[in-house]
Design a protein around this motif. Structure first.
Motif, PDB file in Angstrom:
ATOM      1  N   MET A   1       0.687  -1.194   0.051  1.00 55.80           N
ATOM      2  CA  MET A   1      -0.200  -0.058  -0.083  1.00 55.80           C
ATOM      3  C   MET A   1       0.830   1.241  -0.021  1.00 55.80           C
ATOM      4  N   ASN A   2       0.423   2.199  -0.993  1.00 56.33           N
ATOM      5  CA  ASN A   2       1.304   3.541  -0.894  1.00 56.33           C
ATOM      6  C   ASN A   2       0.909   4.301   0.369  1.00 56.33           C
ATOM      7  N   THR A  44     -10.463   8.746  -5.786  1.00 55.63           N
ATOM      8  CA  THR A  44      -9.305   8.345  -6.071  1.00 55.63           C
ATOM      9  C   THR A  44      -8.684   7.906  -7.476  1.00 55.63           C
ATOM     10  N   ASN A  48      -3.650   4.620  -5.560  1.00 55.76           N
ATOM     11  CA  ASN A  48      -3.370   4.271  -4.038  1.00 55.76           C
ATOM     12  C   ASN A  48      -2.788   5.419  -3.215  1.00 55.76           C
ATOM     13  N   SER A  52      -4.558   6.661   0.120  1.00 55.92           N
ATOM     14  CA  SER A  52      -3.695   7.048   1.467  1.00 55.92           C
ATOM     15  C   SER A  52      -3.812   8.427   1.867  1.00 55.92           C
TER      16      SER A  52
END
Length: 98
Positions: A1-2, A44, A48, A52
């Motif tokens: 995950m970023n 989004t 990602n 975040s």
């Protein structure tokens, strides 16, 4: 995950800024290489890093400067594509940003 949101939230707090006073610059595979687009708020788009940031800020109302990087070839992983070095011909397009 970023985890871009952690850095953005830390800087936002450090400088005492509201989310709507932030400009996030990010890559966008839906724009051709060398194109720019500015947008206020939104979702989004499957990015990602934006996810975040939205989760860390608990807000979507920041500005986005989208930098076109074009689409990967069929079968190429998107993450590999966006993290790869630009080709010489692509750099010429980037230097002429619209």
């Amino acid at each position: 995950m970023n985890l871009s949101g952690e850095a953005v939230e830390s800087l936002r707090k450090q400088f005492g800024l509201a989310p709507d006073h932030l400009i996030v610059v990010h890559d966008d595979i839906d724009l051709p290489i060398g194109r720019l687009r500015i947008k206020a708020g939104g979702g989004t788009g499957g990015h990602n890093g934006l996810l975040s940031i939205i989760l860390a800020l608990n807000a979507e109302n920041f500005y986005r400067l989208k930098m076109g990087v074009g689409r990967p070839e069929i079968g190429q992983e998107t993450s590999d594509y966006v993290l790869a070095t630009f080709l010489e011909s692509e750099l010429e397009d980037i230097l002429r940003l619209e």
